[in-house]
Structure formats: structure tokens, C-alpha cells
Design a protein around this motif. Structure first.
Motif, PDB file in Angstrom:
ATOM      1  N   CYS A  29      49.156-138.710 -67.148  1.00 50.80           N
ATOM      2  CA  CYS A  29      49.048-139.562 -65.965  1.00 50.80           C
ATOM      3  C   CYS A  29      47.656-139.522 -65.337  1.00 50.80           C
ATOM      4  O   CYS A  29      47.311-140.398 -64.550  1.00 50.80           O
ATOM      5  CB  CYS A  29      50.101-139.180 -64.933  1.00 50.80           C
ATOM      6  SG  CYS A  29      51.765-139.667 -65.425  1.00 50.80           S
ATOM      7  N   ALA A  38      52.163-143.371 -59.850  1.00 51.25           N
ATOM      8  CA  ALA A  38      53.029-142.947 -58.752  1.00 51.25           C
ATOM      9  C   ALA A  38      53.924-144.108 -58.333  1.00 51.25           C
ATOM     10  O   ALA A  38      53.490-145.012 -57.635  1.00 51.25           O
ATOM     11  CB  ALA A  38      52.196-142.457 -57.579  1.00 51.25           C
ATOM     12  N   GLY A  43      56.264-139.072 -56.405  1.00 51.63           N
ATOM     13  CA  GLY A  43      55.159-139.342 -57.316  1.00 51.63           C
ATOM     14  C   GLY A  43      53.841-139.471 -56.574  1.00 51.63           C
ATOM     15  O   GLY A  43      52.803-138.963 -57.019  1.00 51.63           O
ATOM     16  N   LYS A 128      55.525-140.778 -66.844  1.00 47.53           N
ATOM     17  CA  LYS A 128      55.727-141.197 -65.454  1.00 47.53           C
ATOM     18  C   LYS A 128      57.064-140.728 -64.897  1.00 47.53           C
ATOM     19  O   LYS A 128      57.179-140.477 -63.704  1.00 47.53           O
ATOM     20  CB  LYS A 128      55.604-142.715 -65.329  1.00 47.53           C
ATOM     21  CG  LYS A 128      54.184-143.199 -65.548  1.00 47.53           C
ATOM     22  CD  LYS A 128      53.929-144.607 -65.076  1.00 47.53           C
ATOM     23  CE  LYS A 128      54.832-145.626 -65.654  1.00 47.53           C
ATOM     24  NZ  LYS A 128      54.433-147.012 -65.301  1.00 47.53           N
ATOM     25  N   ASN A 132      57.045-138.470 -61.455  1.00 40.74           N
ATOM     26  CA  ASN A 132      57.675-138.976 -60.233  1.00 40.74           C
ATOM     27  C   ASN A 132      58.942-138.225 -59.829  1.00 40.74           C
ATOM     28  O   ASN A 132      59.562-138.558 -58.826  1.00 40.74           O
ATOM     29  CB  ASN A 132      57.991-140.462 -60.395  1.00 40.74           C
ATOM     30  CG  ASN A 132      56.736-141.300 -60.360  1.00 40.74           C
ATOM     31  OD1 ASN A 132      56.148-141.478 -59.309  1.00 40.74           O
ATOM     32  ND2 ASN A 132      56.307-141.794 -61.507  1.00 40.74           N
TER      33      ASN A 132
END
Length: 148
Positions: A29, A38, A43, A128, A132
Motif C-alpha cells: 500500500c 485508505a 484505513g 487493501k 483497512n
């Protein structure tokens, strides 16, 4: 009791897995734009906290302390100490196989695959999701506190 050992085993295996996944997720990320990585409240908080000054290297140190501690506890939980030659072998296996099981290599292999490799593969496919997750933010704080 047996149920407490099983519960500790599962909890610590998930904890190690999350910590391993966080490492992959943070590096994956880091290459993304802030608004792209995010997608939730946690996140955004994780992104803000990890991008401050030296927090990523500091977390990696704290993360490693947690992983090593969990593996030591997992090793104790999965250790077999069955006396060979008394007819009390697990599942009625032979004495030679029981001696092998007493070494703990099977548990180390299981913990490495289930506690680290599978989670890293999942995090590399879905960085992700791990970035998050609320649990990621909590573990990030714990890792930073351990390094502090």
C-alpha cells in the motif's frame, strides 16, 4: 485444560498471521495513493500513523517482537511429551513415529504454513483489505508501543 490450549493456539496463530499480513500490506500500500489505499475510517487512521516519520521501521521491530513471542508460546502449546514405549502413543501410532512427533517438527511446519505463509499470500493478493481492517490499526499501535 485442553480447550484453553486449543483456544490459545487458534488465537496466536491468527495473531501471527495478521502481523505477517500487515508487513506485506504496508509495503504494497505504500506504493498506492493515499485516497486509493485508505477506504475506511481505520484505513485512514492506519495510513496517517504509518506514514509519520520513522513509524514503519519502528513498527517492523515491534511486529517482530510480537511474532517471536507468539511463536515461542505456540511452540509450548504444541509440544508433545508422550513417553515412548508405554503404549500410550497418540492415535496408536508406532513408537518411532511418536518419537518423531515428540520432536515438534510437525508443529513448526504447521505454524509456519498456517501462521505465516498463507496470510502473506492473502495479503499480497488483497493488501487493501488488511490495510483497512480495524485490527490492523490496533496491532500497529501495539507494535509501535513495543518498539518505543
Amino acid at each position: 485444560p485442553t480447550w484453553a490450549s486449543l483456544l490459545s493456539f487458534v488465537f496466536l496463530l491468527i495473531l501471527v498471521g495478521m502481523l505477517e499480513a500487515m508487513q506485506i500490506s504496508f509495503y504494497a500500500c505504500a506504493k498506492m495513493k493515499k485516497d486509493e489505499r485508505a477506504t475506511s475510517f481505520f484505513g485512514k487512521k492506519t495510513g496517517e500513523l504509518i506514514s509519520k516519520k520513522n513509524n514503519l521501521p519502528a513498527f517492523m521491530i515491534g511486529r517482530q517482537l510480537m511474532v517471536v513471542s507468539c511463536f515461542f508460546i505456540l511452540a509450548r502449546v504444541t509440544t508433545l511429551d508422550v513417553e515412548v514405549g508405554r503404549g500410550e502413543n497418540i492415535f496408536g501410532v508406532s513408537d518411532a513415529f511418536q518419537s518423531f512427533l515428540n520432536l515438534g517438527l510437525h508443529a513448526a511446519l504447521l505454524m509456519t504454513i498456517m501462521g505465516a505463509v498463507v496470510w502473506k499470500l492473502a495479503a499480497s493478493a488483497f493488501p487493501k483489505v488488511f490495510f483497512n481492517a480495524p485490527f490492523t490499526y490496533v496491532l500497529l499501535w501495539i507494535g509501535l508501543c513495543l518498539e518505543w
